[in-house]
Design a protein around this motif. Structure first.
Motif, mmCIF file in Angstrom:
data_model
loop_
_atom_site.group_PDB
_atom_site.id
_atom_site.type_symbol
_atom_site.label_atom_id
_atom_site.label_comp_id
_atom_site.label_asym_id
_atom_site.label_seq_id
_atom_site.Cartn_x
_atom_site.Cartn_y
_atom_site.Cartn_z
ATOM 1 N N THR A 28 0.832 -1.210 0.000
ATOM 2 C CA THR A 28 0.000 0.000 0.000
ATOM 3 C C THR A 28 0.862 1.255 0.000
ATOM 4 O O THR A 28 0.629 2.195 -0.772
ATOM 5 C CB THR A 28 -0.927 0.008 1.225
ATOM 6 N N LEU A 32 1.232 4.265 -2.850
ATOM 7 C CA LEU A 32 1.030 5.678 -2.516
ATOM 8 C C LEU A 32 2.204 6.525 -3.001
ATOM 9 O O LEU A 32 2.018 7.587 -3.610
ATOM 10 C CB LEU A 32 0.855 5.836 -1.007
ATOM 11 N N TYR A 36 2.314 9.279 -6.070
ATOM 12 C CA TYR A 36 2.679 10.671 -5.807
ATOM 13 C C TYR A 36 3.766 11.145 -6.765
ATOM 14 O O TYR A 36 3.718 12.273 -7.275
ATOM 15 C CB TYR A 36 3.146 10.844 -4.364
ATOM 16 N N VAL A 92 -10.191 6.362 6.402
ATOM 17 C CA VAL A 92 -9.003 6.210 5.561
ATOM 18 C C VAL A 92 -9.400 5.927 4.114
ATOM 19 O O VAL A 92 -8.888 6.554 3.173
ATOM 20 C CB VAL A 92 -8.104 5.086 6.113
ATOM 21 N N ILE A 93 -10.315 4.994 3.921
ATOM 22 C CA ILE A 93 -10.754 4.658 2.565
ATOM 23 C C ILE A 93 -11.500 5.830 1.935
ATOM 24 O O ILE A 93 -11.307 6.149 0.757
ATOM 25 C CB ILE A 93 -11.643 3.399 2.598
ATOM 26 N N THR A 96 -9.148 8.544 0.753
ATOM 27 C CA THR A 96 -8.453 8.080 -0.451
ATOM 28 C C THR A 96 -9.343 8.221 -1.682
ATOM 29 O O THR A 96 -8.905 8.715 -2.733
ATOM 30 C CB THR A 96 -8.018 6.615 -0.280
ATOM 31 N N VAL A 132 -1.949 11.833 2.629
ATOM 32 C CA VAL A 132 -2.134 10.399 2.417
ATOM 33 C C VAL A 132 -1.067 9.595 3.162
ATOM 34 O O VAL A 132 -1.348 8.514 3.703
ATOM 35 C CB VAL A 132 -2.135 10.026 0.919
ATOM 36 N N GLN A 135 -1.914 9.806 6.934
ATOM 37 C CA GLN A 135 -3.059 8.956 7.234
ATOM 38 C C GLN A 135 -2.677 7.477 7.202
ATOM 39 O O GLN A 135 -3.147 6.684 8.012
ATOM 40 C CB GLN A 135 -4.176 9.228 6.235
ATOM 41 N N PHE A 136 -1.807 7.093 6.271
ATOM 42 C CA PHE A 136 -1.356 5.704 6.223
ATOM 43 C C PHE A 136 -0.676 5.315 7.526
ATOM 44 O O PHE A 136 -0.963 4.255 8.106
ATOM 45 C CB PHE A 136 -0.384 5.500 5.052
ATOM 46 N N LEU A 192 -4.395 4.797 -6.299
ATOM 47 C CA LEU A 192 -5.170 5.124 -5.103
ATOM 48 C C LEU A 192 -6.344 4.167 -4.915
ATOM 49 O O LEU A 192 -6.662 3.774 -3.778
ATOM 50 C CB LEU A 192 -5.671 6.566 -5.171
ATOM 51 N N CYS A 195 -4.943 1.149 -3.465
ATOM 52 C CA CYS A 195 -4.635 1.373 -2.042
ATOM 53 C C CYS A 195 -5.884 1.220 -1.177
ATOM 54 O O CYS A 195 -5.832 0.607 -0.096
ATOM 55 C CB CYS A 195 -4.038 2.764 -1.847
ATOM 56 N N ALA A 196 -7.007 1.766 -1.641
ATOM 57 C CA ALA A 196 -8.253 1.645 -0.885
ATOM 58 C C ALA A 196 -8.663 0.174 -0.748
ATOM 59 O O ALA A 196 -9.113 -0.267 0.323
ATOM 60 C CB ALA A 196 -9.358 2.448 -1.567
#
Length: 520
Positions: A28, A32, A36, A92-93, A96, A132, A135-136, A192, A195-196
């Motif tokens: 994950t 991210l 980025y 979090v989700i 994202t 992000v 938050q991760f 992203l 990641c979710a």
């Protein structure tokens, strides 16, 4: 029989039952960071080509950085209010997915060719990349207890160390294949979404394996990030340390940019003077321009992208190379003056672009090696003190070297060492600092620290550069000497953070280490 845990123990202390979740978390973070770095490539031509009649793109870039701090003053309390209404995994989700929607809106904005996208995208991306990642690590702190987090965070952080160069490499391939910057945005949107999905899978897995109720199922209490920081002596110390970290390292970026620019000027002057003496003016101009006397930068976008390579905070190339161009201009007729300037600017940009390409290659490679092979061992041997104090100690040495007037090669490798320690050891330390805090602090206060206060450090750096670099016209050694003083103050606050972190760890019973509810 082959056991994956034996292979993974090369990178840190991991147990068989932890492997799957740790790898999902690492993947994950990898996605991210890769996403980025794709958007980071999109950002530069957008902001640098968005200048107006009164402000250049580079000036808009600086002012947009300050605007990020103002926007975050509104977003941080808003985040706290949302976090009090929904379970943290949904938070979090949801955030994202919110960023995915933002990307689609920017793509539509670009397709409609409406003005203002450069500034808006720059401000948004500066908030996105900090939010992000913060938050991760909030989610990771919520998921792991003190003991397991200290063992596994160095392994998980390998995802960031690997994602950055891979994202940059993939972006380079796509650009060479003719993919425009707006379609590149969709690459990040896909990462992203993945990641979710991974966050949801991690949550489901941990909920099943720990049915007593993972803390990620519960909303947070309504406590804003700024308020939590104001009430906690430990968090106030962390804030000061992070601000000093930001100011010292960003001041270093400015000094490195000036050093590289001066080296580029010297090289162009030396080559121009020698070639003019040997071959004449027009042959020299042809060689500087890449074989033809009429060679100019390939396009405004290319020129702007080259100009952005590591020169944030330094003089614009168009001004800095003015004196260099005089070497060629003085030897040619008035009709050749503009051509001479453009050729010298182009040559200077090539030197700078080549330097930073090589510089970041070694930074990324060494960061990956240090993160994968050394950080967990350093943490195991020296504890929190080793990982928190290493960067300010390294920075002290780096800026002492700058202050003593070291040569270009020494400055380059000293700054490389600082960046590697920052991107590996210190990034892991910043995640570990939050393990003994409450759940509200892990999410709300951490977001405030890693976004607003980091950007506030950037504003202070801009002030330092304006006063010391522009008004007082300090030399690089003088600027570095001031940075040594700041690094000493940073080291003192880092000692206090380590001491307070140890006190907090000793006060937290193991059964509550995954999510305390009281505010200390």
């Amino acid at each position: 029989m082959f056991e994956p845990s034996r292979l993974l123990r090369v990178f840190g202390d991991i147990r068989r039952e932890e492997i799957v979740t740790a790898l999902l978390m690492t993947g994950t973070l990898f996605l991210l960071m890769a996403g980025y770095y794709v958007l980071k490539t999109v950002r530069e031509p957008l902001i640098l080509m968005s200048g107006t009649g009164r402000l250049s793109g580079a000036e808009l870039r600086s002012y947009s950085g300050a605007m990020q701090a103002l926007v975050l003053m509104v977003l941080v309390p808003l985040y706290g209010r949302v976090a009090a209404r929904v379970p943290t995994v949904k938070l979090v989700i949801g955030v994202t997915v919110f960023f995915v929607v933002n990307i689609q809106l920017f793509a539509l904005w670009a397709w409609l060719d409406l003005p203002g996208i450069g500034v808006a995208f720059y401000i948004w991306l500066g908030i996105f990349n900090l939010a992000v990642i913060a938050q991760f690590w909030s989610f990771a702190n919520d998921l792991y207890r003190l003991e397991s987090g200290a063992r596994l965070f160095p392994i998980i952080a390998i995802g960031a160390a690997a994602g950055s160069p891979v994202g940059a490499f993939i972006t380079g391939l796509l650009i060479r294949d003719g993919v425009d910057v707006y379609r590149l945005m969709q690459v990040t949107a896909v990462t992203l979404v993945l990641c979710a999905i991974l966050i949801h899978a991690i949550h489901r897995r941990e909920t099943v394996s720990r049915p007593a109720g993972a803390s990620t199922e519960r909303p947070l209490q309504l406590r804003g990030g700024f308020r939590l920081i104001a009430r906690s002596g430990y968090l106030r110390l962390v804030v000061v340390m992070i601000i000093l970290l930001s100011v010292v390292t960003r001041n270093g970026e400015y000094m490195l940019s000036r050093t590289v620019l001066e080296a580029a000027q010297e090289q162009v002057v030396e080559r121009s003077e020698a070639a003019i003496a040997a071959d004449g003016v027009h042959a020299t101009m042809g060689r500087l321009g890449g074989g033809r006397a009429d060679t100019l930068p390939s396009s405004p976008v290319d020129a702007a992208a080259d100009r952005s390579g590591g020169l944030a905070g330094a003089m614009p190339v168009s001004r800095a190379t003015e004196a260099v161009a005089d070497v060629v201009r003085d030897a040619v007729s008035a009709a050749d003056e503009t051509l001479a300037r453009e050729i010298v600017r182009d040559r200077t940009r090539r030197f700078i672009g080549g330097f930073y390409g090589d510089f970041y290659f070694w930074v990324n490679l060494l960061t990956l090696l240090v993160q994968g092979l050394l950080v967990s061992r350093l943490l195991r041997v020296g504890g929190m003190a080793a990982v928190v104090l290493l960067l300010p100690v390294v920075s002290l040495g780096v800026y002492a070297i700058f202050a003593l007037g070291a040569g270009f090669a020494m400055i380059r490798w000293a700054k490389t060492a600082e960046k590697v320690v920052d991107y590996s050891v210190m990034n892991t330390a910043r995640a570990l600092l939050w393990l003994p805090t409450t759940r509200e602090e892990k999410y709300n206060a951490k977001l405030a620290v890693d976004t607003f206060f980091v950007r506030f450090g950037g504003v202070l750096t801009a002030l330092c550069v304006f006063v010391a670099g522009d008004l007082l016209a300090w030399s690089i050694p003088a600027f570095a000497a001031a940075n040594v003083v700041l690094a000493l103050i940073w080291l003192w606050f880092a000692f206090r953070v380590v001491r307070e972190n140890r006190r907090l760890q000793d006060s937290v019973p193991e059964v509550a280490q995954s999510g305390r509810d009281a505010v200390h």
